[in-house]
Design a protein around this motif. Structure first.
Motif, PDB file in Angstrom:
ATOM      1  N   TYR A  99     -86.474  17.469-122.270  1.00 38.42           N
ATOM      2  CA  TYR A  99     -85.011  17.429-122.358  1.00 38.42           C
ATOM      3  C   TYR A  99     -84.496  16.021-122.103  1.00 38.42           C
ATOM      4  O   TYR A  99     -85.179  15.178-121.508  1.00 38.42           O
ATOM      5  CB  TYR A  99     -84.390  18.367-121.317  1.00 38.42           C
ATOM      6  CG  TYR A  99     -84.709  17.983-119.866  1.00 38.42           C
ATOM      7  CD1 TYR A  99     -83.823  17.208-119.109  1.00 38.42           C
ATOM      8  CD2 TYR A  99     -85.896  18.379-119.266  1.00 38.42           C
ATOM      9  CE1 TYR A  99     -84.111  16.852-117.799  1.00 38.42           C
ATOM     10  CE2 TYR A  99     -86.194  18.025-117.957  1.00 38.42           C
ATOM     11  CZ  TYR A  99     -85.302  17.265-117.227  1.00 38.42           C
ATOM     12  OH  TYR A  99     -85.605  16.899-115.925  1.00 38.42           O
ATOM     13  N   SER A 100     -83.309  15.748-122.565  1.00 38.58           N
ATOM     14  CA  SER A 100     -82.530  14.593-122.116  1.00 38.58           C
ATOM     15  C   SER A 100     -81.329  15.131-121.359  1.00 38.58           C
ATOM     16  O   SER A 100     -81.166  16.350-121.215  1.00 38.58           O
ATOM     17  CB  SER A 100     -82.098  13.722-123.300  1.00 38.58           C
ATOM     18  OG  SER A 100     -80.969  14.285-123.945  1.00 38.58           O
ATOM     19  N   TYR A 101     -80.470  14.254-120.872  1.00 41.76           N
ATOM     20  CA  TYR A 101     -79.280  14.709-120.150  1.00 41.76           C
ATOM     21  C   TYR A 101     -78.117  15.046-121.089  1.00 41.76           C
ATOM     22  O   TYR A 101     -77.066  15.489-120.631  1.00 41.76           O
ATOM     23  CB  TYR A 101     -78.832  13.658-119.144  1.00 41.76           C
ATOM     24  CG  TYR A 101     -79.828  13.405-118.033  1.00 41.76           C
ATOM     25  CD1 TYR A 101     -80.480  14.456-117.395  1.00 41.76           C
ATOM     26  CD2 TYR A 101     -80.114  12.111-117.616  1.00 41.76           C
ATOM     27  CE1 TYR A 101     -81.389  14.225-116.381  1.00 41.76           C
ATOM     28  CE2 TYR A 101     -81.010  11.872-116.587  1.00 41.76           C
ATOM     29  CZ  TYR A 101     -81.652  12.923-115.982  1.00 41.76           C
ATOM     30  OH  TYR A 101     -82.554  12.686-114.971  1.00 41.76           O
ATOM     31  N   ASP A 102     -78.314  14.786-122.378  1.00 39.60           N
ATOM     32  CA  ASP A 102     -77.277  15.155-123.350  1.00 39.60           C
ATOM     33  C   ASP A 102     -77.957  15.393-124.695  1.00 39.60           C
ATOM     34  O   ASP A 102     -78.194  14.456-125.459  1.00 39.60           O
ATOM     35  CB  ASP A 102     -76.217  14.057-123.476  1.00 39.60           C
ATOM     36  CG  ASP A 102     -74.991  14.527-124.259  1.00 39.60           C
ATOM     37  OD1 ASP A 102     -75.127  15.477-125.059  1.00 39.60           O
ATOM     38  OD2 ASP A 102     -73.914  13.938-124.064  1.00 39.60           O
ATOM     39  N   ASP A 103     -78.271  16.653-124.975  1.00 41.37           N
ATOM     40  CA  ASP A 103     -78.986  17.001-126.199  1.00 41.37           C
ATOM     41  C   ASP A 103     -78.063  17.508-127.295  1.00 41.37           C
ATOM     42  O   ASP A 103     -78.513  18.124-128.268  1.00 41.37           O
ATOM     43  CB  ASP A 103     -80.059  18.058-125.884  1.00 41.37           C
ATOM     44  CG  ASP A 103     -81.188  17.492-125.023  1.00 41.37           C
ATOM     45  OD1 ASP A 103     -81.587  16.345-125.289  1.00 41.37           O
ATOM     46  OD2 ASP A 103     -81.639  18.189-124.101  1.00 41.37           O
ATOM     47  N   VAL A 104     -76.770  17.234-127.157  1.00 43.31           N
ATOM     48  CA  VAL A 104     -75.797  17.638-128.176  1.00 43.31           C
ATOM     49  C   VAL A 104     -75.651  16.501-129.186  1.00 43.31           C
ATOM     50  O   VAL A 104     -75.237  15.391-128.832  1.00 43.31           O
ATOM     51  CB  VAL A 104     -74.437  17.985-127.550  1.00 43.31           C
ATOM     52  CG1 VAL A 104     -73.417  18.312-128.648  1.00 43.31           C
ATOM     53  CG2 VAL A 104     -74.583  19.154-126.592  1.00 43.31           C
ATOM     54  N   GLU A 105     -76.001  16.778-130.415  1.00 39.11           N
ATOM     55  CA  GLU A 105     -76.006  15.780-131.487  1.00 39.11           C
ATOM     56  C   GLU A 105     -74.678  15.033-131.579  1.00 39.11           C
ATOM     57  O   GLU A 105     -73.596  15.636-131.656  1.00 39.11           O
ATOM     58  CB  GLU A 105     -76.293  16.469-132.825  1.00 39.11           C
ATOM     59  CG  GLU A 105     -76.339  15.548-134.027  1.00 39.11           C
ATOM     60  CD  GLU A 105     -77.639  14.778-134.141  1.00 39.11           C
ATOM     61  OE1 GLU A 105     -77.650  13.711-134.766  1.00 39.11           O
ATOM     62  OE2 GLU A 105     -78.655  15.268-133.590  1.00 39.11           O
ATOM     63  N   GLY A 106     -74.759  13.685-131.537  1.00 38.75           N
ATOM     64  CA  GLY A 106     -73.591  12.848-131.775  1.00 38.75           C
ATOM     65  C   GLY A 106     -72.564  12.823-130.669  1.00 38.75           C
ATOM     66  O   GLY A 106     -71.426  12.367-130.883  1.00 38.75           O
ATOM     67  N   ASP A 107     -72.908  13.263-129.478  1.00 38.47           N
ATOM     68  CA  ASP A 107     -71.947  13.308-128.366  1.00 38.47           C
ATOM     69  C   ASP A 107     -71.807  11.924-127.732  1.00 38.47           C
ATOM     70  O   ASP A 107     -72.227  11.677-126.607  1.00 38.47           O
ATOM     71  CB  ASP A 107     -72.395  14.337-127.327  1.00 38.47           C
ATOM     72  CG  ASP A 107     -71.401  14.479-126.176  1.00 38.47           C
ATOM     73  OD1 ASP A 107     -70.221  14.105-126.363  1.00 38.47           O
ATOM     74  OD2 ASP A 107     -71.809  14.941-125.098  1.00 38.47           O
ATOM     75  N   THR A 108     -71.208  10.989-128.455  1.00 38.77           N
ATOM     76  CA  THR A 108     -71.090   9.612-127.981  1.00 38.77           C
ATOM     77  C   THR A 108     -70.142   9.475-126.793  1.00 38.77           C
ATOM     78  O   THR A 108     -70.179   8.476-126.078  1.00 38.77           O
ATOM     79  CB  THR A 108     -70.620   8.685-129.117  1.00 38.77           C
ATOM     80  OG1 THR A 108     -69.398   9.193-129.665  1.00 38.77           O
ATOM     81  CG2 THR A 108     -71.676   8.601-130.214  1.00 38.77           C
TER      82      THR A 108
END
Length: 463
Positions: free
Chosen positions: A103-112
């Motif tokens: 996992y990463s801490y933000d795996d939501v595509e394009g969540d800049t």
């Protein structure tokens, strides 16, 4: 003067294995045929941070499986004043190849905007185990390394492999800052960072990894430094975090990117390729940047419990090369080297059997027992002169003993310690010249010895 030799040997056909035996050492007349060792007045370093291991997700998972009393006892043996006295810990930023989950801490595509940033997975057992360690050693120096940015910041769209994309440099710098702040909310201070674990390999996409072009790494470090300053975060940045053999890449980046030497504080290296001596070019070219050994650990299949001389030599070379810290690899794994996501069979500093709960210890653990527990904060590392450092050529490559590896420190309390590693199959006779006298010592085959000089009460100790 009280002089004591502590030694550990893996034994031979006729010599028993011994661990941390203690013998008194006495002043003696000089024997001309015995190898002589003496420290010079040249101080190689006086800012050594200490020794440590990586507190990986897998290490924390194994710790969390232990009964509380057994875990407390083990952690005291590693971080406590009567144990190894480890004073550094390396953390992974999200998952590494030694994590139970990917996992990463933000795996939501394009969540800049990082609206979905979360360290929730770390809160299950990683952060609780770190807190238990900090109760034993509140001054533990923690630094952190990412194995991969979020997949959507890379080519290929996977946490495994791929290249970092320049367009996400600022977003990723903010991601790292968020990690530091979220950990701080749990009372965990991150004191240093590396931009990427092993930036020159994708590991074939088999585990979290990311390749970074040196230009993009440099640009990211400069951007990250600015973000840290904007957020009033006093966190050091150590470049590279890969093999000794990559020192030319590091020097090129420092030479070409003029802001980079000011944006970073040090350079981190692993031991898997190349030799530590190669990196000393960087120490000469950029003396204000500290050097750090940040990864290297035992293997389950490669003399796991008996490779103490290998690690004694590596640690001694770290000291003699003027490095500022030494960090091994996993604190604890199970008997299969897990949990693991990747192709390697690494062993932990300690191994916990997942069925019986029994603990066993690596050669690296035994080497650290001879070095880390004797080295105090603020110790000076001295250059050592030793005889017979050359190899005879008459019977090359046979019958050539490997020269003794020796390092020496002087602690703030005045004690002087020599770390002597004999990786040969024959014992070595040596004499140490210290405080105006000779001291005779025998170093058995495949042995690490620590020789401690302590001034008695009312006795002065010369520099």
């Amino acid at each position: 003067m009280r002089v004591t030799q502590y030694f550990t040997t893996k034994g031979t056909d006729f010599l028993p294995q011994a661990e941390f035996l203690e013998r008194p050492v006495y002043a003696s007349q000089h024997l001309i045929g015995v190898k002589a060792i003496r420290r010079t007045s040249n101080v190689l370093s006086d800012d050594f941070y200490g020794f440590g291991v990586a507190i990986t997700g897998s290490s924390c998972y194994n710790l969390a499986q232990m009964p509380k009393e057994q875990r407390e006892s083990f952690l005291q043996s590693v971080y406590g004043k009567e144990g190894l006295r480890l004073s550094i810990g390396r953390l992974s930023i999200a998952s590494s190849d030694y994590s139970p989950q990917i996992y990463s801490y933000d795996d939501v595509e394009g969540d800049t905007e990082l609206k979905h940033f979360s360290i929730e997975k770390d809160e299950a057992y990683i952060i609780p185990m770190i807190k238990e360690i900090l109760k034993i050693n509140p001054d533990l120096y923690l630094y952190a390394s990412p194995w991969s940015p979020p997949a959507w910041m890379k080519t290929g769209g996977s946490l495994g492999g791929g290249f970092m994309r320049r367009e996400f440099i600022d977003c990723y710098a903010e991601y790292i800052v968020r990690f530091i702040k979220e950990y701080a909310k749990h009372g965990i201070k991150i004191s240093a960072l590396t931009p990427q674990n092993e930036p020159e390999t994708s590991q074939g996409g088999l585990m979290p990894a990311c390749i970074w072009h040196p230009d993009i790494e440099a640009e990211f470090v400069i951007a990250l430094r600015k973000k840290l300053q904007e957020n009033n975060l006093d966190v050091k940045i150590w470049l590279f975090d890969h093999n000794f053999s990559g020192w030319k890449r590091v020097k090129w980046a420092l030479d070409v990117h003029k802001e980079l030497p000011r944006a970073c504080d040090g350079i981190a290296f692993h031991y898997y390729e190349g030799a530590i001596e190669e990196t000393l070019t960087l120490k000469k070219a950029y003396p204000n940047l500290s050097l750090h050994f940040t990864e290297g650990g035992p293997r389950l299949y490669d003399n796991y419990a008996t490779d103490l001389c290998k690690w004694g030599i590596m640690i001694s070379k770290v000291l003699n090369s003027g490095y500022s810290s030494f960090t091994g690899w996993n604190l604890m794994l199970d008997e299969y080297g897990g949990p693991n996501v990747g192709p390697f069979f690494c062993g932990g500093l300690a191994t916990r059997n997942s069925v019986s709960g029994e603990l066993s210890y690596s050669g690296q653990y035994k080497a650290l027992k001879h070095i880390s527990r004797f080295m105090q904060k603020g110790a000076e590392v001295y250059e050592v002169e030793k005889e017979l450092t050359a190899i005879g050529m008459n019977s090359f490559p046979n019958n050539n003993p490997i020269p003794l590896e020796v390092s020496c420190i002087k602690n703030p309390d005045g004690t002087v310690c020599y770390f002597i590693i004999n990786s040969n199959e024959e014992k070595q006779q040596i004499q140490i010249f210290e405080s105006g006298e000779w001291y005779y010592i025998e170093v058995l085959p495949d042995t690490i010895s620590t020789v401690v000089f302590e001034a008695l009460k009312d006795e002065s100790y010369s520099k």
